[in-house]
Design an enzyme around this catalytic site. Structure first.
Site, PDB file in Angstrom:
ATOM      1  CB  ILE A 124      10.599 -13.384  13.680  1.00 57.42           C
ATOM      2  CG1 ILE A 124      11.617 -13.673  12.567  1.00 57.42           C
ATOM      3  CG2 ILE A 124       9.234 -13.017  13.112  1.00 57.42           C
ATOM      4  CD1 ILE A 124      11.344 -14.953  11.799  1.00 57.42           C
ATOM      5  CD  GLU A 243       4.823 -15.343   8.702  1.00 59.61           C
ATOM      6  OE1 GLU A 243       4.715 -14.096   8.708  1.00 59.61           O
ATOM      7  OE2 GLU A 243       5.914 -15.929   8.507  1.00 59.61           O
ATOM      8  CB  THR A 366       1.797  -7.453   0.159  1.00 63.16           C
ATOM      9  OG1 THR A 366       2.571  -7.817  -1.002  1.00 63.16           O
ATOM     10  CG2 THR A 366       2.637  -6.592   1.093  1.00 63.16           C
TER      11      THR A 366
END
Length: 380
Positions: A124, A243, A366
């Site tokens: 991706i 994810e 992050t």
């Protein structure tokens, strides 16, 4: 504390994964690390073993089992084996859901059998040189040219970028739409104008090919639009919880394994005429890390259960991701310190874990982005 989330089927599968790793991965992994890429034969072997597309319906060549706990077992065993560079988790848990949930019938029949067999490796492409976590900063464009999209732009830090046969590209299809003017386009290997840059030289996970991708007037067929036009933002947000949970799962598994390794090391290693384990400071370090891992494991297993029941939201997935990956980073550093000079040697697992695991607090969002998501949910 005994874990409650697995049954006999999951544990049998764990044995299958361990056998696969011992036969198909570990004998070759050092070579892949040197070459900066996993062999395509290993992907095909994973497909033959049924480790790819486990959640894909059987009619498309998959395992037909959407139980995320099997993905958890797979992630844990790859981490324990010290082979995070073989990115089956990216393929299965991150890209797979886009193809199965958004693909048309024609797309599924065209792509999923190869996805499950290992013949079609996926990636991706979201991150750009000037835009990391900021979707509004994406500059790659796709112009509607009637029977095709004309794709132009560049991406960077793309995992599986060299090997990928299918690349899900996030592109701007409505210039004035901000984050809501983005669409997902599938670019296939061999498309004219699609070029791969260098295999990027990372500090860790060397065998995981990570590349720059360039799109220069690439004609993407209209039938390669994945999901709704201008719907990428919603599609991406829908799949991000899984994810981030997948990253958190690998993080806690890595932390636990390092504590296990380091516990054995300090029992055997002597200093000042006695084992390191006899020093109170060392015992306190091990006790603290083991406790932090146990508490985190309990939360992560609860998140896995919630996800299986369809109840894991973005906030708790963000909590899991930032906490587990920061714990992994902290534990790895402390374990390396307890190994002393040996911890700095690549032949010791803790040294490799130090560099392999550093990316965990960065990709998938992050730590700072995770905290922002949590903070906004609490404070508006």
């Amino acid at each position: 504390m005994k874990r409650q989330i697995f049954d006999a089927g999951h544990e049998a599968f764990r044995g299958t994964v361990r056998t696969f790793l011992s036969k198909e991965v570990l004998p070759h992994y050092e070579e892949w690390e040197r070459e900066g890429i996993v062999s395509r034969e290993a992907w095909l072997a994973a497909g033959r073993q049924g480790l790819l597309g486990m959640a894909v319906p059987e009619e498309y060549g998959g395992g037909g089992n959407p139980d995320f706990r099997y993905a958890v077992v797979l992630a844990e065993e790859f981490v324990r084996a010290g082979t995070p560079g073989f990115a089956v988790g990216l393929h299965n848990d991150i890209i797979g859901p886009y193809l199965t949930s958004l693909g048309t019938e024609e797309q599924k029949r065209r792509w999923l059998p190869g996805f499950c067999s290992g013949e079609l490796i996926s990636a991706i492409a979201m991150t750009e040189p000037g835009a990391g976590s900021d979707l509004q900063g994406i500059r790659t464009t796709a112009e509607d040219r009637g029977d095709h999209w004309l794709l132009n732009g560049s991406k960077t830090f793309i995992s599986n970028g060299i090997l990928a046969d299918l690349v899900v590209v996030v592109a701007r299809t409505t210039p004035e739409g901000g984050a809501h003017g983005l669409s997902l386009l599938v670019v296939e290997r061999g498309a004219e104008g699609f070029e791969r840059g260098r295999n990027l030289d990372k500090i860790g996970q060397k065998s995981q090919d990570t590349a720059e991708l360039f799109f220069r007037d690439v004609r993407v067929p209209k039938e390669n639009l994945l999901g709704e036009e201008n719907g990428a933002f919603v599609h991406l947000m829908t799949n991000l919880a899984q994810e981030r949970l997948a990253i958190a799962v690998s993080a806690i598994a890595a932390a636990e394994h390092l504590v296990e390794i380091t516990t054995g090391y300090v029992k055997d290693r002597e200093a000042f005429g006695r084992p390191l384990a006899k020093l109170q400071h060392v015992r306190f370090e091990i006790a603290e890390m083991a406790t932090e891992c146990a508490v985190t494991r309990t939360f992560l297993d609860r998140c896995v259960t919630e996800h299986g029941e369809g109840g894991l939201d973005a906030v708790h997935a963000s909590m899991a991701k930032w906490w587990a990956t920061e714990l992994q980073k902290r534990v790895t550093d402390r374990c390396l310190q307890l190994h002393g000079g040996y911890g700095y040697m690549n032949e010791y697992r803790v040294a490799r874990a130090f560099t392999d695991g550093r990316i965990q607090t960065i990709y998938g969002g992050t730590t700072e982005i995770m905290k922002e998501i949590i903070g906004r949910s609490l404070l508006g």
